[in-house]
Design an enzyme around this catalytic site. Sequence first.
Site, short mmCIF file in Angstrom:
data_model
loop_
_atom_site.label_atom_id
_atom_site.label_comp_id
_atom_site.label_asym_id
_atom_site.label_seq_id
_atom_site.Cartn_x
_atom_site.Cartn_y
_atom_site.Cartn_z
N PRO A 187 52.48 3.32 23.30
CA PRO A 187 52.00 3.61 21.94
C PRO A 187 50.77 2.76 21.60
O PRO A 187 50.70 1.60 21.99
CB PRO A 187 53.18 3.26 21.04
CG PRO A 187 54.30 2.83 21.92
CD PRO A 187 53.86 2.85 23.34
N ALA A 222 45.61 -2.05 28.91
CA ALA A 222 45.94 -1.18 30.04
C ALA A 222 44.85 -0.13 30.25
O ALA A 222 44.47 0.17 31.40
CB ALA A 222 47.30 -0.52 29.81
N GLY A 281 51.52 -3.31 20.01
CA GLY A 281 51.97 -4.58 20.57
C GLY A 281 52.39 -4.48 22.02
O GLY A 281 52.89 -5.45 22.59
N ASP A 310 46.70 -10.39 27.55
CA ASP A 310 47.03 -8.96 27.70
C ASP A 310 46.39 -8.37 28.96
O ASP A 310 47.03 -7.64 29.73
CB ASP A 310 46.53 -8.15 26.50
CG ASP A 310 47.26 -8.47 25.22
OD1 ASP A 310 47.61 -9.64 25.01
OD2 ASP A 310 47.49 -7.54 24.42
N GLY A 316 48.17 0.44 19.76
CA GLY A 316 48.11 -0.63 18.75
C GLY A 316 49.47 -1.12 18.31
O GLY A 316 49.62 -1.65 17.21
C1 MEV Z 1 47.55 -9.15 20.90
O1 MEV Z 1 48.23 -8.31 21.82
C2 MEV Z 1 47.90 -10.59 21.18
C3 MEV Z 1 47.20 -11.62 20.33
O2 MEV Z 1 47.68 -12.91 20.77
C4 MEV Z 1 45.69 -11.56 20.49
C5 MEV Z 1 45.21 -11.99 21.87
O3 MEV Z 1 45.92 -12.71 22.57
O4 MEV Z 1 44.08 -11.60 22.22
C6 MEV Z 1 47.54 -11.49 18.86
#
Ligand code: MEV
Length: 330
Positions: free
Chosen positions: A112, A122, A116, A164, A114
Amino acid sequence: MTVSSAPGKVYLLGEHAVVYGEPAVLCAIERRATVTATARDDDRIRVQARDLTIDGFSVEYGDGVVDETADIDVPHPLVEAAVGYVDGAIEQVREIVDDSTGFTITIESDIPLGAGLGSSAAVVVAAIDAATREMGVELAPEEIADRAYRVEHDVQDGQASRADTFCSAMGGTVRVEGVDCQTIEESPRLPLVIGYDGGAGDTGALVAGVRGLKDEYDFAADTVRAIGDAVRTGERALADENRQEFGRLMDFNHGLLSALGVSSRSLDAMVWAARDAGALGAKLTGAGGGGCIVALDPTPDTETALQYTPGCEEAFRAELDRDGVRVESE
Ligand code: MEV
């Protein structure tokens, strides 16, 4: 035509604080973005998206100008974000191959957007791999991670960690602290359950919000440091395979993220539903503001409870994906 895919991820511990040099532990999950890159005869870029948990879209552009006749049937901010990430990925590819060949890029994803689970990382990782291979160049996953990080960093106005993109490129469980990115080879498979509220958070705004609090209040800066301490303690619990303690630290981490203003009513509702169902721990994952929580539960109870929780649109078990970026066909 070259097809590559890369996994999404969950933050087991440490999002937001990782932006300020604290450690974070993440694991790749078996939900992937798949990108097909086909070189064109001109220098234009055509981006087509399907299955991004929204209706697909198709835009074509050259010289940074999006074609006015583009077939756009989703909200513009989502299209702009997707185009921004693909544009950045193609810029990286052009830097490597020193060529301005255009591409048709097709994105399919079961992550999904945005929410998390690392959808943008990806997509960028898979796009760099597919487009470079299409030009006859094969990059090491570490280099793809580094280049994908530069794209996220630019798109997120200089406020991104390497977490990420490194996790998506390498797969498995990873630890990131500043520029030090490592895979945790011995990491156990954790019984992870995801709850998804159907929404999305604005990563840039959420990261900026935390930065603002941290700059204004010493106790907010202490909260960021406390997340780092929770991560360091969690790493030891993970190494000892002490799930009880690891779960407790996930709960603690959620509380600290909440204090920093990045949780939401639906995320809190899912976290509490998981805890009430007996989960060992539960927290939001990623930037927050809406999207997903991750809970630790070896029993089916959390998944069942989430399915009946108002505000939870989807609940599923997440399996660790040991594969990072990979080519699907060339
Ligand atoms: C976003 O998936 C994760 C955060 O820690 C931002 C980042 O690490 O770039 C909020």
